[in-house]
Design an enzyme around this catalytic site. Structure first.
Site, PDB file in Angstrom:
ATOM      1  CD  GLU A 111       3.541  35.183  -4.006  1.00 47.76           C
ATOM      2  OE1 GLU A 111       3.866  36.367  -4.251  1.00 47.76           O
ATOM      3  OE2 GLU A 111       3.578  34.267  -4.855  1.00 47.76           O
ATOM      4  CG  HIS A 285       1.861  37.253  -8.477  1.00 54.36           C
ATOM      5  ND1 HIS A 285       3.174  36.873  -8.615  1.00 54.36           N
ATOM      6  CD2 HIS A 285       1.559  37.946  -9.598  1.00 54.36           C
ATOM      7  CE1 HIS A 285       3.648  37.320  -9.758  1.00 54.36           C
ATOM      8  NE2 HIS A 285       2.691  37.973 -10.380  1.00 54.36           N
TER       9      HIS A 285
END
Length: 334
Positions: A111, A285
């Site tokens: 990420e 995510h």
């Protein structure tokens, strides 16, 4: 009339003689040129034995035979000498490379910092601007898909918006998307230290040699993680990466899935799970949660006997991917 015929006959004989001479000269010149080409060809053949192997794609056996035939015909027209076909074939032949069985998989899903304003930037412009803030990796058994080990750390950004050395704070958009907070990255280590500990973890798992010889394989979901962000950010921060962690040494899970599941309408994580009848687990995510969900897709591919070999996204056509995006393009799609 008779005199004109005699004169004409004489002129015809001279013309014929001149044509014969001109023809002989042309043949002689042609023999010289062919002899020169023959010598050059043999010289090139002799030099070729000492040359390094070509880096181009391996030539098929049929192509090699075709090359031998073409060379032998050229030489036959140019000289009485015979080309040593046996020697040429031996020089051309290369022993087949031993097949390497993939035993291990390292699965990644980073990420990075992001902002709502990124919508107007290209993928590479985003990579030049942003930094990795979560670095997860799963070690999978390549025969079963079972998870054998986990590496997971958050990463502290170190670059300022104006080059002043003060790191940019995470945007509200980034925290809402990834669930990563400013406190988590403030207490984390910079990328160089995280990568160093990752490499130590790889060594502790006994994977360093396997990654070097190809019996361990890297897989990422798209091209952003290993193909773009990590190498671009590492170069910007003057961080050396091992050769096996290069930008073209991984397999793209989007491509692998699209090639195996031709009816899939999407290669997003959510789309792949939906196609397999699986519910996503954890938070979308979150790098580590995404890794665990991606591992379920890899396990399915392994159960199908799919080839997990390097896909090198630039050389593959991805079926089922959203129109307008290349296989390596990244978008905020759960």
């Amino acid at each position: 009339m008779h005199g004109r015929q005699g004169a004409g006959t004489a002129m015809a004989r001279r013309s014929s003689c001149e044509r014969t001479v001109r023809g002989a000269r042309r043949r002689a010149a042609g023999n010289v040129r062919r002899s020169t080409r023959e010598k050059a060809t043999y010289n090139e053949k002799d030099k070729g034995a000492a040359r390094a192997p070509s880096t181009s794609q391996p030539t098929s056996q049929a192509s090699r035979r075709g090359n031998v035939r073409a060379t032998s015909i050229h030489m036959a027209h140019g000289s009485r000498r015979k080309l040593d076909l046996a020697a040429l074939t031996i020089a051309d032949e290369q022993p087949p490379a031993a097949a390497v069985t993939v035993e291990h998989v390292l699965l990644f899903d980073f990420e990075g910092t992001c902002d709502a304003s990124d919508a107007g930037l290209s993928r590479l412009q985003q990579c030049a601007l942003h930094e990795i803030i979560e670095f997860p990796a799963l070690w999978l058994d390549a025969h079963t898909g079972a998870v054998r080990g986990t590496f997971h750390e958050y990463v502290r950004p170190t670059e300022g918006a104006d080059g002043d050395g003060a790191a940019r704070p995470l945007s509200t958009f980034c925290t809402n998307l990834t669930g990563i907070t400013q406190e988590q990255v403030d207490s984390a280590s910079p990328l160089a230290e995280v990568v160093s500990r990752f490499l130590q973890w790889v060594a502790s798992c006994g994977l360093t040699e396997a990654l070097a010889d190809g019996s361990a394989l890297l897989i990422a979901h798209g091209g952003w993680d290993l193909g773009d962000q990590l190498p671009i950010e590492a170069a910007r921060k003057q961080l050396a990466l091992p050769a096996w962690l290069g930008s073209r040494t991984y397999s793209d899970l989007k491509v692998l899935f699209a090639l195996e599941y031709s009816g899939a309408s999407s290669t997003s994580l959510r789309g792949m799970l939906q196609a397999l009848g699986l519910e996503p687990e954890g938070r979308a995510h979150s790098g580590i949660d995404d890794c665990r969900n991606l591992a379920r897709v890899v396990e399915w591919l392994i159960s199908r006997g799919a080839d997990l070999g390097h896909t090198h996204r630039a050389g593959e056509m991805l079926r089922g991917h959203r129109a307008g995006l290349r296989p390596g393009d990244w978008a905020c799609e759960a």
